[in-house]
Write a protein that holds these residues in place. Structure first.
Motif, PDB file in Angstrom:
ATOM      1  N   LEU A   1      10.286   9.642  -6.178  1.00 18.77           N
ATOM      2  CA  LEU A   1       9.271   8.644  -5.854  1.00 18.77           C
ATOM      3  C   LEU A   1       9.303   7.470  -6.829  1.00 18.77           C
ATOM      4  O   LEU A   1       9.224   6.305  -6.430  1.00 18.77           O
ATOM      5  CB  LEU A   1       7.884   9.290  -5.846  1.00 18.77           C
ATOM      6  CG  LEU A   1       7.643  10.332  -4.749  1.00 18.77           C
ATOM      7  CD1 LEU A   1       6.266  10.948  -4.895  1.00 18.77           C
ATOM      8  CD2 LEU A   1       7.792   9.711  -3.366  1.00 18.77           C
ATOM      9  N   PHE A   2       9.432   7.772  -8.114  1.00 21.90           N
ATOM     10  CA  PHE A   2       9.434   6.700  -9.107  1.00 21.90           C
ATOM     11  C   PHE A   2      10.685   5.832  -9.003  1.00 21.90           C
ATOM     12  O   PHE A   2      10.642   4.639  -9.288  1.00 21.90           O
ATOM     13  CB  PHE A   2       9.312   7.289 -10.513  1.00 21.90           C
ATOM     14  CG  PHE A   2       7.887   7.505 -10.937  1.00 21.90           C
ATOM     15  CD1 PHE A   2       6.868   7.542 -10.019  1.00 21.90           C
ATOM     16  CD2 PHE A   2       7.566   7.687 -12.272  1.00 21.90           C
ATOM     17  CE1 PHE A   2       5.547   7.741 -10.403  1.00 21.90           C
ATOM     18  CE2 PHE A   2       6.249   7.881 -12.681  1.00 21.90           C
ATOM     19  CZ  PHE A   2       5.246   7.908 -11.737  1.00 21.90           C
ATOM     20  N   THR A   3      11.796   6.432  -8.607  1.00 22.96           N
ATOM     21  CA  THR A   3      13.020   5.653  -8.462  1.00 22.96           C
ATOM     22  C   THR A   3      12.864   4.575  -7.397  1.00 22.96           C
ATOM     23  O   THR A   3      13.193   3.407  -7.623  1.00 22.96           O
ATOM     24  CB  THR A   3      14.212   6.567  -8.109  1.00 22.96           C
ATOM     25  OG1 THR A   3      14.426   7.492  -9.169  1.00 22.96           O
ATOM     26  CG2 THR A   3      15.476   5.748  -7.897  1.00 22.96           C
ATOM     27  N   VAL A   4      12.340   4.963  -6.227  1.00 25.41           N
ATOM     28  CA  VAL A   4      12.201   3.970  -5.159  1.00 25.41           C
ATOM     29  C   VAL A   4      11.122   2.946  -5.483  1.00 25.41           C
ATOM     30  O   VAL A   4      11.218   1.783  -5.088  1.00 25.41           O
ATOM     31  CB  VAL A   4      11.927   4.648  -3.802  1.00 25.41           C
ATOM     32  CG1 VAL A   4      13.104   5.504  -3.383  1.00 25.41           C
ATOM     33  CG2 VAL A   4      10.660   5.471  -3.821  1.00 25.41           C
ATOM     34  N   VAL A   5      10.098   3.362  -6.222  1.00 27.86           N
ATOM     35  CA  VAL A   5       9.085   2.403  -6.660  1.00 27.86           C
ATOM     36  C   VAL A   5       9.716   1.366  -7.591  1.00 27.86           C
ATOM     37  O   VAL A   5       9.461   0.159  -7.471  1.00 27.86           O
ATOM     38  CB  VAL A   5       7.910   3.116  -7.363  1.00 27.86           C
ATOM     39  CG1 VAL A   5       7.020   2.107  -8.090  1.00 27.86           C
ATOM     40  CG2 VAL A   5       7.089   3.902  -6.351  1.00 27.86           C
ATOM     41  N   GLY A   6      10.557   1.836  -8.515  1.00 31.71           N
ATOM     42  CA  GLY A   6      11.221   0.916  -9.440  1.00 31.71           C
ATOM     43  C   GLY A   6      12.164  -0.036  -8.734  1.00 31.71           C
ATOM     44  O   GLY A   6      12.198  -1.238  -9.038  1.00 31.71           O
TER      45      GLY A   6
ATOM     46  N   GLY B   1       3.827  10.117  -7.222  1.00 32.26           N
ATOM     47  CA  GLY B   1       4.810  10.332  -8.280  1.00 32.26           C
ATOM     48  C   GLY B   1       4.161  10.560  -9.630  1.00 32.26           C
ATOM     49  O   GLY B   1       4.616  11.397 -10.422  1.00 32.26           O
ATOM     50  N   THR B   2       3.077   9.823  -9.895  1.00 31.78           N
ATOM     51  CA  THR B   2       2.342   9.993 -11.147  1.00 31.78           C
ATOM     52  C   THR B   2       1.797  11.412 -11.258  1.00 31.78           C
ATOM     53  O   THR B   2       1.940  12.069 -12.301  1.00 31.78           O
ATOM     54  CB  THR B   2       1.180   8.991 -11.228  1.00 31.78           C
ATOM     55  OG1 THR B   2       1.697   7.659 -11.219  1.00 31.78           O
ATOM     56  CG2 THR B   2       0.355   9.197 -12.496  1.00 31.78           C
ATOM     57  N   PHE B   3       1.189  11.902 -10.191  1.00 33.57           N
ATOM     58  CA  PHE B   3       0.629  13.257 -10.189  1.00 33.57           C
ATOM     59  C   PHE B   3       1.726  14.296 -10.381  1.00 33.57           C
ATOM     60  O   PHE B   3       1.586  15.234 -11.176  1.00 33.57           O
ATOM     61  CB  PHE B   3      -0.122  13.488  -8.880  1.00 33.57           C
ATOM     62  CG  PHE B   3      -0.841  14.809  -8.807  1.00 33.57           C
ATOM     63  CD1 PHE B   3      -2.031  15.006  -9.487  1.00 33.57           C
ATOM     64  CD2 PHE B   3      -0.329  15.854  -8.050  1.00 33.57           C
ATOM     65  CE1 PHE B   3      -2.699  16.220  -9.435  1.00 33.57           C
ATOM     66  CE2 PHE B   3      -0.984  17.074  -7.983  1.00 33.57           C
ATOM     67  CZ  PHE B   3      -2.171  17.257  -8.670  1.00 33.57           C
ATOM     68  N   ALA B   4       2.842  14.119  -9.658  1.00 41.09           N
ATOM     69  CA  ALA B   4       3.937  15.087  -9.733  1.00 41.09           C
ATOM     70  C   ALA B   4       4.562  15.111 -11.123  1.00 41.09           C
ATOM     71  O   ALA B   4       4.791  16.187 -11.697  1.00 41.09           O
ATOM     72  CB  ALA B   4       4.997  14.757  -8.679  1.00 41.09           C
TER      73      ALA B   4
ATOM     74  N   MET C   1       0.828  -1.206   0.000  1.00 44.35           N
ATOM     75  CA  MET C   1       0.000   0.000   0.000  1.00 44.35           C
ATOM     76  C   MET C   1       0.864   1.260   0.000  1.00 44.35           C
ATOM     77  O   MET C   1       0.584   2.233  -0.702  1.00 44.35           O
ATOM     78  CB  MET C   1      -0.917   0.001   1.228  1.00 44.35           C
ATOM     79  CG  MET C   1      -1.803   1.229   1.341  1.00 44.35           C
ATOM     80  SD  MET C   1      -2.929   1.413  -0.070  1.00 44.35           S
ATOM     81  CE  MET C   1      -4.005   0.004   0.207  1.00 44.35           C
ATOM     82  N   PHE C   2       1.950   1.241   0.799  1.00 48.59           N
ATOM     83  CA  PHE C   2       2.844   2.405   0.859  1.00 48.59           C
ATOM     84  C   PHE C   2       3.467   2.671  -0.507  1.00 48.59           C
ATOM     85  O   PHE C   2       3.565   3.824  -0.947  1.00 48.59           O
ATOM     86  CB  PHE C   2       3.928   2.173   1.914  1.00 48.59           C
ATOM     87  CG  PHE C   2       4.826   3.347   2.130  1.00 48.59           C
ATOM     88  CD1 PHE C   2       4.363   4.526   2.685  1.00 48.59           C
ATOM     89  CD2 PHE C   2       6.168   3.289   1.761  1.00 48.59           C
ATOM     90  CE1 PHE C   2       5.198   5.614   2.881  1.00 48.59           C
ATOM     91  CE2 PHE C   2       7.019   4.369   1.935  1.00 48.59           C
ATOM     92  CZ  PHE C   2       6.519   5.530   2.508  1.00 48.59           C
ATOM     93  N   VAL C   3       3.887   1.596  -1.191  1.00 48.09           N
ATOM     94  CA  VAL C   3       4.477   1.740  -2.517  1.00 48.09           C
ATOM     95  C   VAL C   3       3.448   2.284  -3.506  1.00 48.09           C
ATOM     96  O   VAL C   3       3.765   3.122  -4.361  1.00 48.09           O
ATOM     97  CB  VAL C   3       5.049   0.396  -3.016  1.00 48.09           C
ATOM     98  CG1 VAL C   3       5.520   0.515  -4.460  1.00 48.09           C
ATOM     99  CG2 VAL C   3       6.204  -0.049  -2.128  1.00 48.09           C
ATOM    100  N   GLN C   4       2.199   1.830  -3.400  1.00 53.05           N
ATOM    101  CA  GLN C   4       1.149   2.321  -4.290  1.00 53.05           C
ATOM    102  C   GLN C   4       0.907   3.814  -4.081  1.00 53.05           C
ATOM    103  O   GLN C   4       0.714   4.561  -5.040  1.00 53.05           O
ATOM    104  CB  GLN C   4      -0.145   1.539  -4.055  1.00 53.05           C
ATOM    105  CG  GLN C   4      -0.107   0.110  -4.575  1.00 53.05           C
ATOM    106  CD  GLN C   4      -1.410  -0.625  -4.333  1.00 53.05           C
ATOM    107  OE1 GLN C   4      -2.138  -0.321  -3.395  1.00 53.05           O
ATOM    108  NE2 GLN C   4      -1.699  -1.608  -5.166  1.00 53.05           N
ATOM    109  N   ILE C   5       0.917   4.233  -2.821  1.00 58.70           N
ATOM    110  CA  ILE C   5       0.734   5.662  -2.528  1.00 58.70           C
ATOM    111  C   ILE C   5       1.864   6.477  -3.140  1.00 58.70           C
ATOM    112  O   ILE C   5       1.639   7.519  -3.766  1.00 58.70           O
ATOM    113  CB  ILE C   5       0.663   5.884  -1.005  1.00 58.70           C
ATOM    114  CG1 ILE C   5      -0.616   5.271  -0.439  1.00 58.70           C
ATOM    115  CG2 ILE C   5       0.716   7.386  -0.676  1.00 58.70           C
ATOM    116  CD1 ILE C   5      -0.704   5.306   1.074  1.00 58.70           C
TER     117      ILE C   5
END
Length: 202
Positions: free
Chosen positions: A98-103, A10-13, A1-5
């Motif tokens: 944000l996208f880096t840590v998600v990846g 990140g998508t919005f930014a 859930m944290f990763v999804q948030i």
């Protein structure tokens, strides 16, 4: 859930950063939406294709919705955003971190080693910006002297170091994202650049 948030923020930014640049180029609403959407999902799509899985935006409409909300935000507050010269930079840096840590996190969850996770985190963070810059006819940031993709690498390494010492995953994500953001901010603030290749014939 944290990763999804993190992914949704990140998508919005990133969508705002793309739409903001598109508005500066005087794109219409549809063109600006396309630029924002591609900026937001470009890196993650390349990552998922390399992993052989369905891109996340094809499984959840939230990415389409986030981009629409970003477009609405720019439409409503566009004049204020244009007056704030650093707005694009801040949103781009947030999306990048944000996208880096998600990846990185997604790569590790699929069982890949850390060196792959760092590369995939960098692709997730930086590739959308490359596509954005190509669409608006600009030289991509990662091909200039600015510290951009290397900030993603720094964040990935921080994530890795935290994981080695046994830190909780969400703390790894927080510290990794902070490392990306601060590296990007400090590099621009103090004009820290990578050396460029020179043509010896000149």
């Amino acid at each position: 859930m944290f990763v999804q948030i993190l992914d949704f923020i990140g998508t919005f930014a990133f969508a705002i950063s793309g739409i903001r640049l598109a508005s500066a180029k005087r794109f219409d609403w549809f063109g600006a939406y396309v630029v924002g959407f591609v900026t937001a999902i470009g890196g993650g799509t390349i990552r998922d294709i390399l992993f052989g899985i369905t891109p996340a935006w094809m499984l959840n409409p939230i990415y389409v919705i986030c981009t629409a909300l970003a477009l609405l935000w720019v439409i409503l507050f566009g004049k204020s955003l244009i007056r704030l010269n650093n707005t694009f930079f801040i949103f781009d840096a947030i999306g990048l971190s944000l996208f880096t840590v998600v990846g990185v996190g997604k790569s590790l969850s699929l069982g890949y080693p850390f060196w792959v996770a760092i590369i995939m985190g960098s692709i997730t963070g930086a590739a959308g910006g490359v596509i954005r810059d190509v669409l608006i006819n600009e030289i991509p940031l990662i091909f200039r002297k600015e510290i951009y993709a290397m900030a993603c690498v720094a964040g990935g390494v921080m994530y890795w170091l935290c994981a080695i010492v046994g830190v909780q995953p969400y703390v790894c994500q927080l510290l990794g994202g902070t490392a990306v953001f601060m590296t990007r901010i400090l590099a621009v603030r103090f004009h820290i650049c990578l050396p460029t290749l020179k043509n010896d014939d000149r």
